[in-house]
Design a protein around this motif. Structure first.
Motif, PDB file in Angstrom:
ATOM      1  N   LEU A  74       0.809  -1.222   0.000  1.00 19.61           N
ATOM      2  CA  LEU A  74       0.000   0.000   0.000  1.00 19.61           C
ATOM      3  C   LEU A  74       0.842   1.272   0.000  1.00 19.61           C
ATOM      4  CD1 LEU A  74      -2.719  -1.076   2.597  1.00 19.61           C
ATOM      5  CD2 LEU A  74      -2.961  -1.001   0.110  1.00 19.61           C
ATOM      6  N   GLY A  75       2.136   1.136   0.158  1.00 22.31           N
ATOM      7  CA  GLY A  75       3.010   2.300   0.158  1.00 22.31           C
ATOM      8  C   GLY A  75       2.940   3.128   1.425  1.00 22.31           C
ATOM      9  N   LEU A  76       2.437   2.546   2.507  1.00 20.75           N
ATOM     10  CA  LEU A  76       2.291   3.297   3.747  1.00 20.75           C
ATOM     11  C   LEU A  76       3.634   3.691   4.347  1.00 20.75           C
ATOM     12  CD1 LEU A  76      -0.554   1.290   5.536  1.00 20.75           C
ATOM     13  CD2 LEU A  76      -0.775   3.223   3.985  1.00 20.75           C
ATOM     14  N   ASP A  77       4.655   2.819   4.176  1.00 21.69           N
ATOM     15  CA  ASP A  77       5.936   3.050   4.831  1.00 21.69           C
ATOM     16  C   ASP A  77       6.963   3.754   3.949  1.00 21.69           C
ATOM     17  OD1 ASP A  77       6.238   0.960   3.070  1.00 21.69           O
ATOM     18  OD2 ASP A  77       7.152  -0.423   4.512  1.00 21.69           O
ATOM     19  N   LYS A  78       6.557   4.228   2.775  1.00 22.58           N
ATOM     20  CA  LYS A  78       7.486   4.949   1.909  1.00 22.58           C
ATOM     21  C   LYS A  78       7.756   6.347   2.475  1.00 22.58           C
ATOM     22  CE  LYS A  78       6.161   2.727  -2.467  1.00 22.58           C
ATOM     23  NZ  LYS A  78       5.556   2.956  -3.809  1.00 22.58           N
ATOM     24  N   PRO A  79       8.937   6.937   2.177  1.00 20.79           N
ATOM     25  CA  PRO A  79       9.166   8.325   2.568  1.00 20.79           C
ATOM     26  C   PRO A  79       8.070   9.222   1.984  1.00 20.79           C
ATOM     27  CG  PRO A  79      11.210   7.312   1.848  1.00 20.79           C
ATOM     28  CD  PRO A  79      10.119   6.321   1.535  1.00 20.79           C
ATOM     29  N   TRP A  85       2.040   7.022   6.544  1.00 13.78           N
ATOM     30  CA  TRP A  85       2.538   7.006   7.912  1.00 13.78           C
ATOM     31  C   TRP A  85       3.334   8.278   8.218  1.00 13.78           C
ATOM     32  CZ3 TRP A  85       4.493   1.256   8.512  1.00 13.78           C
ATOM     33  CH2 TRP A  85       3.375   0.441   8.784  1.00 13.78           C
ATOM     34  N   ASP A  86       4.184   8.701   7.271  1.00 13.91           N
ATOM     35  CA  ASP A  86       4.929   9.947   7.463  1.00 13.91           C
ATOM     36  C   ASP A  86       3.986  11.137   7.607  1.00 13.91           C
ATOM     37  OD1 ASP A  86       7.428   8.867   7.522  1.00 13.91           O
ATOM     38  OD2 ASP A  86       8.066   9.590   5.552  1.00 13.91           O
ATOM     39  N   GLN A  87       2.926  11.130   6.805  1.00 17.60           N
ATOM     40  CA  GLN A  87       1.972  12.240   6.850  1.00 17.60           C
ATOM     41  C   GLN A  87       1.220  12.299   8.175  1.00 17.60           C
ATOM     42  OE1 GLN A  87      -0.577  12.347   3.306  1.00 17.60           O
ATOM     43  NE2 GLN A  87       0.998  11.198   2.206  1.00 17.60           N
ATOM     44  N   LEU A  88       1.143  11.169   8.868  1.00 18.10           N
ATOM     45  CA  LEU A  88       0.413  11.092  10.141  1.00 18.10           C
ATOM     46  C   LEU A  88       1.365  11.002  11.329  1.00 18.10           C
ATOM     47  CD1 LEU A  88      -2.411   8.613   9.052  1.00 18.10           C
ATOM     48  CD2 LEU A  88      -2.580  11.095   9.316  1.00 18.10           C
TER      49      LEU A  88
END
Length: 340
Positions: free
Chosen positions: A112-117, A121-124
């Protein structure tokens, strides 16, 4: 298992706009949730119950479940003659035979690309805070509350603050498989639905190995709960230890577990009835979940399937519904067409 009975013509609570004389609208405003304890909601729920009871009496049936929040209808034991009588009623939208559904699965934050820079996740503010103040309602085979993925405080020592606007409850078990401490603030609701099997007594006679509570015998519900909302940085155990630390998609979200699927003794699969599933959806909507996760099979063609109608109403009320598409191809076999 029961025939699920009928869908009636009135709107459920979460989509009712105030068309009935003397009954105020109950559809929540954008960004809001229903309050099942409010006077307006209670009056409209009573109205739906009265309508359903008239239909049940008219065909001489016994009601098993009453659905009001995401679906206007009921489940009942119906003979073929009674089902035909119900279909002929002017207020009956559909009469659907109860069907079994079974577990399905897929995953991963990397996909899902949640852990990409710059990813979500970075946005939250990082995975340590992603999902804060959200409740994920997981309709599945239950949850194993002792897993470290559901610990409070989490691995970092950060505790979960009490909720004030969530209406979910945790049912204690008659067999001792669920106690007060199992709902620990990370797990905020735990209910089980088994009327299609004859209630707890039916489960006990047909599946004596099962827990008469939201505790997960099968493991699938624990897997989907931890995948969707498990705590951040939990050490994997057993055969999965090669993966190191694991994290849910929304690691600070709370879990509301609605057990509507019951396991084979060998744990190879778990299955449930549509009538129990719709009851679980209805309860999740009433409780005020933000997300419904349903990694379970379903219809590929029937847009009037009770589960699909309930999911559509939940989505209209602002709940994000995530349902599996199936474990096989081609595209024409995709399940849950209400998500198309």
């Amino acid at each position: 298992m029961q025939d699920p009975g009928g869908e009636l013509a009135l709107a459920p609570v979460v989509t009712y706009g105030g068309d009935e004389p003397g009954l105020a609208a109950t559809k929540p405003a954008r960004g809001k949730k229903i309050n099942p304890k409010s006077a307006h909601v209670k009056r409209y729920v009573d109205h739906l119950h009265d309508q359903q009871q008239r239909a049940v009496r008219a065909v001489g049936a016994k009601k098993v479940y009453s659905y009001v929040y995401s679906f206007d209808g009921f489940s009942a034991d119906l003979a073929a003659r009674q089902a035909a009588q119900l279909r002929a009623m002017p207020d009956a939208v559909a009469v659907t035979e109860d069907r079994k559904v079974t577990t399905q699965t897929s995953s991963t934050s990397a996909f899902l690309g949640l852990d990409k820079p710059g990813g979500l996740w970075d946005q939250l503010a990082g995975p340590e805070d992603a999902g804060e103040d959200l409740v994920i309602g997981v309709i599945d085979s239950g949850v194993w509350p002792d897993s470290q993925s559901f610990a409070n405080p989490d691995v970092s020592g950060k505790a979960y603050a009490p909720f004030t606007d969530f209406h979910g409850t945790c049912d204690l078990a008659t067999d001792g498989s669920w106690d007060e401490g199992d709902c620990n603030g990370k797990i905020v609701a735990a209910r089980h639905f088994d009327e299609a099997w004859g209630g707890d007594a039916g489960i006990k006679s047909q599946m004596p190995w099962e827990f008469l509570s939201a505790r997960d015998y099968n493991g699938h519900g624990t897997h989907t709960s931890s995948t969707s909302g498990g705590d951040h940085g939990v050490a994997a155990t057993g055969p999965t230890s090669i993966f190191g630390a694991i994290t849910g998609m929304a690691p600070r979200a709370r879990i509301a577990s609605y057990k509507a699927l019951w396991s084979a003794k060998d744990g190879s699969t778990a299955s449930g009835a549509d009538s129990d599933v719709v009851a679980a959806i209805d309860q999740a909507v009433a409780d005020g979940v933000d997300v419904i996760n349903f990694s379970v099979s379903g219809t590929t063609t029937d847009l009037l399937d009770p589960s699909e109608v309930s999911f559509l109403a939940a989505a209209e009320a602002g709940i994000f519904v995530s349902a599996s598409a199936g474990n096989s191809g081609p595209a024409t076999t995709v399940a849950h067409p209400s998500h198309g």
